[in-house]
Write an enzyme that holds these catalytic residues in place. Sequence first.
Site, PDB file in Angstrom:
ATOM      1  N   MET A 117       2.574  -5.624  -7.988  1.00  0.00           N
ATOM      2  CA  MET A 117       1.272  -5.011  -7.679  1.00  0.00           C
ATOM      3  C   MET A 117       1.449  -3.905  -6.649  1.00  0.00           C
ATOM      4  O   MET A 117       2.323  -3.986  -5.789  1.00  0.00           O
ATOM      5  CB  MET A 117       0.350  -6.108  -7.130  1.00  0.00           C
TER       6      MET A 117
ATOM      7  N   HIS B 116       0.879  -1.168   0.000  1.00  0.00           N
ATOM      8  CA  HIS B 116       0.000   0.000   0.000  1.00  0.00           C
ATOM      9  C   HIS B 116       0.915   1.216   0.000  1.00  0.00           C
ATOM     10  O   HIS B 116       2.011   1.174   0.569  1.00  0.00           O
ATOM     11  CB  HIS B 116      -0.829   0.081   1.279  1.00  0.00           C
TER      12      HIS B 116
ATOM     13  N   ASP C 124      -6.722 -14.528   8.140  1.00  0.00           N
ATOM     14  CA  ASP C 124      -5.522 -14.384   7.296  1.00  0.00           C
ATOM     15  C   ASP C 124      -4.449 -15.431   7.646  1.00  0.00           C
ATOM     16  O   ASP C 124      -3.269 -15.104   7.836  1.00  0.00           O
ATOM     17  CB  ASP C 124      -4.919 -12.976   7.418  1.00  0.00           C
TER      18      ASP C 124
ATOM     19  N   LYS D 154     -15.016  -8.354   0.022  1.00  0.00           N
ATOM     20  CA  LYS D 154     -15.023  -8.930   1.366  1.00  0.00           C
ATOM     21  C   LYS D 154     -16.415  -8.667   1.936  1.00  0.00           C
ATOM     22  O   LYS D 154     -16.962  -7.588   1.713  1.00  0.00           O
ATOM     23  CB  LYS D 154     -13.938  -8.252   2.220  1.00  0.00           C
TER      24      LYS D 154
HETATM   25  C1  GLT Z   1      -5.784  -5.622   4.130  1.00  0.00           C
HETATM   26  C2  GLT Z   1      -6.875  -6.558   3.709  1.00  0.00           C
HETATM   27  C3  GLT Z   1      -6.480  -7.357   2.539  1.00  0.00           C
HETATM   28  C4  GLT Z   1      -6.283  -6.549   1.296  1.00  0.00           C
HETATM   29  C5  GLT Z   1      -5.152  -5.601   1.405  1.00  0.00           C
HETATM   30  C6  GLT Z   1      -5.128  -4.726   0.178  1.00  0.00           C
HETATM   31  S1  GLT Z   1      -5.160  -4.710   2.846  1.00  0.00           S
HETATM   32  O1  GLT Z   1      -4.737  -6.343   4.698  1.00  0.00           O
HETATM   33  O2  GLT Z   1      -7.212  -7.409   4.804  1.00  0.00           O
HETATM   34  O3  GLT Z   1      -7.366  -8.402   2.281  1.00  0.00           O
HETATM   35  O4  GLT Z   1      -5.941  -7.419   0.244  1.00  0.00           O
HETATM   36  O5  GLT Z   1      -5.655  -3.473   0.402  1.00  0.00           O
HETATM   37 MN    MN Z   2      -8.061 -10.787   4.532  1.00  0.00          MN
END
Ligand code: GLT
Ligand code: MN
Length: 383
Positions: free
Chosen positions: A91, A57, A260, A186
Site C-alpha cells: 500500500m 506516505h 495509536d 476519522k
Molecule cells: C496518520 C494517521 C493515520 C493514517 C495515515 C495514512 S497517516 O498517521 O494518523 O491514521 O492511516 O495517511
Molecule cells: Mn490513528
Amino acid sequence: MANDLYLPKAEHKFSFGLWTVGNRGRDPFGDAVRPGLSPVQIVEMLGEVGAWGVNFHDNDLVPIDATPQQRDQIVRDFRKACGENGIVVPMATVNLFYDPVFRDGAFTANDSDVRAYSLQKTMKAMDLGAELGAEIFVLWGGREGAETDACRRPDEAIKRFRDAINYLCDYNSAQGYGYRFALEAKPNEPRADIYFPTTGSYLAFIETLDNPDMVGVNPEVAHEHMPGLNMTHAVAQAWEMGKLFHIDLNDQVPGRYDQDLRFGSANIKAAFWLVKFLEDVGYENPRHFDAHAYRTEDYEGVKDFARGCMRTYLILKEKARRWNENKEIKRILDEISENDRKSNVGSAGDLLNKEFDRSKLASMGLQYEKLDQLTIDILLGAD
Ligand code: GLT
Ligand code: MN
Ligand code: MN
C-alpha cells in the site's frame, strides 16, 4: 509448538507504515525521543521482526523538496532493501496534512491552487507507489475538516472531495495502475471536525462516485473507538458491501486523543471480536498496524511493540479457533439458530393474520450471559 502459532509469517500479511515503527515519539507537548531512521533502516527492522509489508506516505520515503535525481536514488535504495529483507510494498498513501500549505485542507480547501496542488501531489504519490508495486492507495483526509463552519458550506466540501476522487480514479485508469483506493475516516484531530467522520460516512459517499468499484474503505480501530463506536460493526458493514480493501489495526481508549496504541493493548475483547470476524469471513487483504511505540521506548522497545502487535493478533486468532470449536458455545449457537429458523414471514397477507405470543417470545432466556462468560474464559485462558 504452541509458540510457533504466534510467529508472524508472510501468509498473515502483516504490514507497518514507515511512519509507525519510524515514529520518533514527538507529541504536541514534547520533542522527538528517538533518533531518525532512514527508510532502508526501517525496512531492515521490519525484516528482523518478521513483518511482510511496508507502507509509506510519499514524504516518508522521498522528502517533499527532493530533486528528481535524489528521488530516483532513494527509490533504488529502498527497492534493494525491500528485496534483501523479503519485504513487499502492498500500500502507498500521500501526505496531505503535514505541510503548512494544507492548513485549510487539501481536496476541500477553499483555495483552488491548494486543491490542484493536492491532486498533483497525490498523482505523484500514486506514481511512486506503483513503481514499488503497491496495489492499494489509502487516502486519509486528515485536514479535510473545519474549526468553524463559517469557513465553507460542508456540502461544498463534500462536492469538492467527490471531484477529487473522481479525478484520481480517472488518473488511475489512464495510467493502468489498477489501484484500489481505500478511504480512511476519522472523527476529529487534527481538525476540530473532519468531514467524513466515520467509515459509514465513506461507505455512503463511495456510491456517489463515477467509479464506485475502484474505491473502498480503510477502517482504523482507534478512529472508531475515539467516538465510542464499535470497530467490528464498521468493518462488518464494509465487508458486507465488498469494500474492506485495507484495515488499520491499533488500539485506543475512547474519548482520548489519538493514541495509536499497540494492537490489542487497551481493549482485548474488542480486538478479539475484530480478529474473529476477519478470520471467520476470510479477509485476505493486508493487516496493517497503524500504531507506534510508547514515547518511553528506544528502538529495541519499538521492536517489542511491532512484535507485540503481530503476536497479539495471532494469539487472538488462536482464541477465535478455540471459540469456534468450544462444545458449549456450539450448543448454545445451535439453539439460537433453531430460533432463527423457526418461522418465515411469508406473504404480507399471511403475516398480517398470524398470531404471535408476545409474552412467550419475551420470556425465554437467550443465554448471552453464558456465551459472553465462555468468551471471557477463553480470553483469560480458563477454558
Ligand atoms: C496518520 C494517521 C493515520 C493514517 C495515515 C495514512 S497517516 O498517521 O494518523 O491514521 O492511516 O495517511
Ligand atoms: Mn490513528
Ligand atoms: Mn490510520
